[in-house]
Design an enzyme around this catalytic site. Sequence first.
Site, short mmCIF file in Angstrom:
data_model
loop_
_atom_site.label_atom_id
_atom_site.label_comp_id
_atom_site.label_asym_id
_atom_site.label_seq_id
_atom_site.Cartn_x
_atom_site.Cartn_y
_atom_site.Cartn_z
N THR A 173 0.86 -1.13 0.02
CA THR A 173 0.01 0.06 0.01
C THR A 173 1.00 1.28 0.01
O THR A 173 2.11 1.14 0.27
CB THR A 173 -0.85 0.13 1.39
N ASP A 174 0.33 2.25 -0.51
CA ASP A 174 1.04 3.65 -0.09
C ASP A 174 0.96 3.98 1.26
O ASP A 174 0.06 3.25 1.96
CB ASP A 174 0.45 4.80 -0.82
N TRP A 175 1.78 4.64 1.84
CA TRP A 175 1.91 4.69 3.21
C TRP A 175 0.54 5.23 3.92
O TRP A 175 0.04 6.54 3.28
CB TRP A 175 3.14 5.91 3.88
N GLY A 207 -2.31 4.12 2.92
CA GLY A 207 -3.09 4.18 2.12
C GLY A 207 -4.16 2.87 2.05
O GLY A 207 -5.08 2.54 1.26
#
Length: 809
Positions: A234-236, A238
């Site tokens: 995931t994006d941080w 996200g």
Amino acid sequence: MTKPSAQPLRHPEVLRGLNLPRKASLTSGANFWNTETLPGIPAIMLTDGPHGVRKQGGKADHLGLNASLPATCFPTAAALAQSWDPRLLERVGERLGTEAAAAGVAVLLGPGLNIVRNPLGGRSFEYFSEDPRLSGDLAAAMVRGIQSTGIAACPKHFAVNSQEHLRMSIDEVVDERSLREIYLEGFRRVVEQAHPRVLMTAYNKVNGTHANENTHLLRDILRGEWGFEGVVVTDWGGNHDRVAGLRAGNQLEMPSTGGVTDAEIVAAVRSGDLDEATLDRAVDDVVALALDTTAALADPPQVDPGAQHHAAVEAARRCLVLLRNAPAGDGRPILPLHPGARVAVVGDFAATPRYQGAGSSLVNPTRVDDALSALRTRDVEVVGFARGFHRFGRRSRKLAREALALAARAETVLLFLGLDESSEAEGVDREHLRLPADQLALLGQLTRAHERVVVVLAGGAPVELPFADDVAAILHTSLAGQGGGTAVAEVLTGAVEPTGRLAVTFPVRYADVPSARAASPAAVYPGRELTSEHRDGLFVGYRYYSTRHVPVRYPFGHGLGYTTFDYTDLDVDLGPTGGVVACTLRNTGDRPGREVVQVYTGPRAPEVPHPRAQLAGFASVALGPGEERRVEIAVDSRAVEYYDPDAARWLCPGGAFLVEVGASVEDIRLSTTVEVERGPGVAPLLPDAASAARRRAELGPYATGDVQRVDDDAFAALLGRPAPPSSWDRSAPLGLDDTVAQLRHTNLLGRAVLRVLTTARRLLMAAGRPLAANNVMFLVNMPFAKIEGYTAGKVRRHAIEGFLRLVNR
Ligand code: BGC
């Protein structure tokens, strides 16, 4: 199921030794940057970023707020792209990988390769281009370089991260064909060519589903069609629904959520909601990544900061684009400066360069070269330096007067202009394409008083250049990294040839950008509430300007050198699977130089809407004075194919194709029309004229690329369904998935909280703290559900729910 079940687990013995909670714990971070460790399974570190290692030792964050260890800051992606040279990108990737490995970093979070759909996008400087082929091929080279050191690269953000405004909630509504041809094509190229071990999903939704839970993107396309075998992270912060994400094929959530989402996974397996085999696959992938990269890090390389800096200078030299170089006085182009030229250096950026952007990619450089000092070491006479203006647009008549007085004593004025640090930042889109007014005012005064003004421009994305014809030359440096200052001085004085070419179009004015004006507010960039409608479809960047013949300031691919090239003897061999385009290139000047030979193709009478020309291949060729070479450019099948959403496949319709070869999309030197065979098994698309005419009428403006005028019906025809609602339901109570910005539609309390935030932002701006101000905006754009993670659990979910109950009253 996230992989073909036939594929065996790589570490079944490790899996057997783990109970359910332990397995779940391996699929999320142990802290901000590291994965979980268990006996026999090492923790690994993931760290930004795209153009330098941002390893934080102390307080961690994903916005570049807290300190990180010194590292080499290479040119940002927007600058590197201007080299159009995969070999350079590979070398930079290797340098980045070595530095990361030396720091014990197992996964480097880059490159970023989203499409620069609109130049206002706040992260344009972190992305390569408006063209997917250029983006994908350069990203692939960078990944090869990074991974050659044994660590993992992590291309990001998959997919359609086209705007920063409301980036965690915005729904990017895009038709399948544009999705495939524009927004996914770069990712396909990087996955198939370079096999990155990790891939990061975007924060946004794509056609109604968060990218991180999007089975169409992650399962059907990424793994199913492209054969991706690595770890999706995931994006941080996200993650939206952890179990849905895992099911779709996301194996790793970052950073840690303190066990909250691990518990959700455990509960889902126990209730039968999640198949344990899906979790096992994810754990197996994470374990394989941890074991392999840890083995590669066992004997870390030594890094010589001096040699790394030298490499950063080398890279910067290849990225600078000479946009204009007019004759001044003696009839010769003003650049390169002649030996001993008397120059006035004007503009704050000469002494304090802009060389990178703000946000998670922010590197703490080992050193920074400035052009002013570098010019003083070269064979020119620097008569003086004047700041000319304050950063962040604070007007100063005194500084302007000093600059004018200095200019009067010089033969040539080198005027350093650019976007300041607050204008290009992750989390915030720009509001316009203009340079700050005080800089433009200074430029006006200088050009009225002086004939020989050379503008050196800093900024990671296009700006309007209304003054282009009033100045003698413009050198665009983009954000050239810590070695940029030296490279600028070398190019201005002719020690180094300007060899960069634009990877994005510089439009004449913002209103010309395809997504700047539209028949519907949700189609105007950026999407403001629920959705961002891609009514511009395929017609992004030069695909639009060249189809509609919209004049631009500087076209895609443009860049001048100090020598000239001749193109002759075009030879094209093109079929449904691609082919080769060849020509003879000759350096006709008396200096060595480098030309980027570009190939564009397009069907002459398309059966479906089609841009006039698309980049089909390119080669960066260095030639000595008078030297000649046969240049052969391999062209793959995409040059003659389009994605047919009904057939759910790429197909080559065949027919007459225009093939153009030139020095930019507008500077075409050779062209021909070739007859391309229809792909095997491809039926004529629209056999009868009546249905062809009907389809064209249905798609209305798309037939001619007139995408600023797409109405609801034409967009629905393109999407194959009506567009979803684009506005917030102002009467509905706010929920966790709604954003802080929506407090403006709540009661007095909610509105007051929002006002406190927007006032704080204004005050921070006024206090000259633009980065802190941008971070307040980041919070305003955030869904309530993310606040717990963003504050590292300091504001708990039940408190937020309580707050929502109060504002919903
Ligand atoms: C960015 C990513 C970055 C991550 C970690 C996020 O805010 O979108 O590109 O890699 O933070 O810093």
